[in-house]
Design a protein around this motif. Structure first.
Motif, mmCIF file in Angstrom:
data_model
loop_
_atom_site.group_PDB
_atom_site.id
_atom_site.type_symbol
_atom_site.label_atom_id
_atom_site.label_comp_id
_atom_site.label_asym_id
_atom_site.label_seq_id
_atom_site.Cartn_x
_atom_site.Cartn_y
_atom_site.Cartn_z
ATOM 1 N N THR A 55 0.824 -1.207 0.000
ATOM 2 C CA THR A 55 0.000 0.000 0.000
ATOM 3 C C THR A 55 0.854 1.250 0.000
ATOM 4 O O THR A 55 0.644 2.170 -0.799
ATOM 5 C CB THR A 55 -0.911 -0.002 1.243
ATOM 6 N N LEU A 58 2.509 1.757 -3.353
ATOM 7 C CA LEU A 58 1.618 2.222 -4.425
ATOM 8 C C LEU A 58 1.303 3.705 -4.262
ATOM 9 O O LEU A 58 1.301 4.459 -5.236
ATOM 10 C CB LEU A 58 0.337 1.399 -4.437
ATOM 11 N N VAL A 59 1.049 4.130 -3.014
ATOM 12 C CA VAL A 59 0.759 5.548 -2.788
ATOM 13 C C VAL A 59 1.978 6.399 -3.146
ATOM 14 O O VAL A 59 1.872 7.422 -3.819
ATOM 15 C CB VAL A 59 0.330 5.768 -1.321
ATOM 16 N N ALA A 62 2.341 6.583 -6.863
ATOM 17 C CA ALA A 62 1.355 7.473 -7.471
ATOM 18 C C ALA A 62 1.763 8.922 -7.287
ATOM 19 O O ALA A 62 1.512 9.768 -8.149
ATOM 20 C CB ALA A 62 -0.018 7.215 -6.859
ATOM 21 N N MET A 63 2.425 9.224 -6.121
ATOM 22 C CA MET A 63 2.933 10.582 -5.912
ATOM 23 C C MET A 63 4.069 10.873 -6.876
ATOM 24 O O MET A 63 4.146 11.950 -7.470
ATOM 25 C CB MET A 63 3.451 10.739 -4.482
ATOM 26 N N GLU A 65 4.585 9.786 -9.685
ATOM 27 C CA GLU A 65 4.125 9.855 -11.068
ATOM 28 C C GLU A 65 3.758 11.279 -11.483
ATOM 29 O O GLU A 65 3.655 11.565 -12.673
ATOM 30 C CB GLU A 65 2.888 8.976 -11.176
ATOM 31 N N THR A 66 3.541 12.160 -10.479
ATOM 32 C CA THR A 66 2.970 13.481 -10.762
ATOM 33 C C THR A 66 3.751 14.256 -11.814
ATOM 34 O O THR A 66 3.158 14.801 -12.744
ATOM 35 C CB THR A 66 2.928 14.295 -9.461
ATOM 36 N N LEU A 69 3.076 13.140 -15.152
ATOM 37 C CA LEU A 69 1.736 13.516 -15.620
ATOM 38 C C LEU A 69 1.701 14.967 -16.070
ATOM 39 O O LEU A 69 0.997 15.302 -17.022
ATOM 40 C CB LEU A 69 0.722 13.270 -14.513
ATOM 41 N N TYR A 70 2.469 15.836 -15.387
ATOM 42 C CA TYR A 70 2.539 17.226 -15.859
ATOM 43 C C TYR A 70 3.070 17.263 -17.284
ATOM 44 O O TYR A 70 2.537 17.973 -18.151
ATOM 45 C CB TYR A 70 3.445 18.070 -14.966
ATOM 46 N N LEU A 72 2.881 14.943 -19.441
ATOM 47 C CA LEU A 72 1.845 14.384 -20.324
ATOM 48 C C LEU A 72 0.801 15.443 -20.665
ATOM 49 O O LEU A 72 0.399 15.587 -21.830
ATOM 50 C CB LEU A 72 1.186 13.198 -19.633
ATOM 51 N N ARG B 156 -3.197 15.813 -10.874
ATOM 52 C CA ARG B 156 -2.761 14.416 -10.831
ATOM 53 C C ARG B 156 -3.914 13.500 -11.250
ATOM 54 O O ARG B 156 -3.745 12.601 -12.072
ATOM 55 C CB ARG B 156 -2.295 14.088 -9.415
ATOM 56 N N GLY B 159 -4.520 14.002 -15.052
ATOM 57 C CA GLY B 159 -3.525 13.359 -15.904
ATOM 58 C C GLY B 159 -3.688 11.859 -15.941
ATOM 59 O O GLY B 159 -3.657 11.243 -17.002
ATOM 60 N N GLN B 200 -5.681 6.245 -7.463
ATOM 61 C CA GLN B 200 -5.691 7.710 -7.447
ATOM 62 C C GLN B 200 -6.754 8.244 -6.501
ATOM 63 O O GLN B 200 -6.542 9.262 -5.836
ATOM 64 C CB GLN B 200 -5.908 8.259 -8.850
ATOM 65 N N VAL B 203 -5.212 7.995 -3.210
ATOM 66 C CA VAL B 203 -4.134 8.976 -3.044
ATOM 67 C C VAL B 203 -4.712 10.357 -2.771
ATOM 68 O O VAL B 203 -4.221 11.084 -1.897
ATOM 69 C CB VAL B 203 -3.226 8.983 -4.291
#
Lengths: 81, 221
Positions: A55, A58-59, A62-63, A65-66, A69-70, A72, B156, B159, B200, B203
């Motif tokens: 857990t 994964l969290v 995901a952070m 990944e930010t 994503l910007y 992207l 976030r 995206g 997400q 999160v």
């Protein structure tokens, strides 16, 4: 009076820019891989805590990944030019 | 009025559908939970609901201490809405969060929740003092981070869900046959909606939990 570019030239450069923006994908890749590697080490050291470790990993991923994503979002904006 | 509803984008329509479905589900569950007999053991699907809410409540209690009852409802609402909205495309609806205006609405809601509860719980004077700690020189940077953190939370979500939607469209159009439908339905949707979507949602919930607890408890340290 501004300089007027050829429309094809603008499209080409914005597509090129979108491609260059996605180089940012390197960062999250390295970060997520590092987090996953450390999680594997942690599971190896303490196999009974696998649920919590997964857990948290994964969290954290995901952070991380930010930033990717910007890049992207910027690439999508450039493609839509 | 009907024209207005017809002209809305698919994402906005889905978000309204998700809200209505959520309201109905929550009302039905609330009715059946309040009708439970406390002397008998709980059975069936209600048991799972009660256990889940209890788990999340104890999770929130770890962060807020005595004040958890004030903040648990709004945090759980965010979590429920996001969890249902991010998996909505499994039911053939558009993904609400792949629309930038809905994602930015989530940023704004996070910002408003954090700032308003900070102001109410701490009071304006202490809040300014919190923001200008450790030195008043850092006040502009702290103010910037108060704005940029919720903005990053919304972007976030946007995206992640947008990338899922776009990859689904690309796969579906590249394999323009029955195999494409199968690949989109069986591979892309589960990964990007159940996997990434639920992660997400969690999160967003976690980040709102942490930022909210930071804004209301800063000076107790």
């Amino acid at each position: 009076m501004g300089v007027v570019f050829n429309a094809d030239f603008v499209t080409a450069l914005s597509l090129l820019g979108a491609g260059i923006a996605m180089i940012a994908g390197i960062g999250p890749g390295i970060g997520q891989g590092f987090a996953a590697g450390k999680a594997v080490e942690a599971v190896g050291r303490q196999p009974e805590a696998i649920g919590k470790i997964t857990t948290t990993m994964l969290v954290g991923q995901a952070m991380a990944e930010t930033t990717g994503l910007y890049a992207l979002i910027i690439a999508f904006v450039l493609i839509g030019q | 009025m009907l024209d207005y509803i017809e002209n809305m984008t698919a994402a906005l329509k889905t978000s309204i559908i998700v809200t209505v479905v959520l309201i109905i589900i929550v009302i039905i569950l609330g009715k059946s939970v309040s009708r439970l007999n406390p002397e008998k053991p709980i059975k069936g699907p209600i048991f799972i609901v009660v256990m889940g809410i209890d788990l999340l409540n104890s999770f929130i209690e770890d962060f807020y201490g005595k004040k958890w009852r004030t903040f648990a409802p709004i945090l759980l609402s965010f979590l429920l809405f996001l969890a249902l909205a991010n998996t909505a495309s499994l039911f053939g609806l558009a993904t609400p969060l792949s629309n930038i205006s809905i994602a930015l609405a989530f940023s704004f809601m996070a910002f408003a929740v954090i700032q308003i509860s900070g102001l109410i719980v701490r009071g304006p004077k202490k809040r300014i003092k919190d923001l200008s700690s450790p030195t008043p020189l850092l006040l502009p940077l702290n103010l910037l981070s108060e704005v940029s953190a919720p903005l990053a939370m919304g972007l976030r979500l946007f995206g992640n869900l947008l990338s899922g939607t776009v990859i689904g469209i690309v796969v579906f159009n590249l394999l323009n046959n029955v195999f494409g439908v199968f690949a989109t339905a069986a591979v892309v949707h589960p990964i990007f909606n159940i996997g990434f979507g639920l992660i997400q949602a969690f999160v967003y919930f976690m980040l709102l939990l942490v930022f909210l607890s930071m804004s209301i408890e800063e000076a107790e340290v």
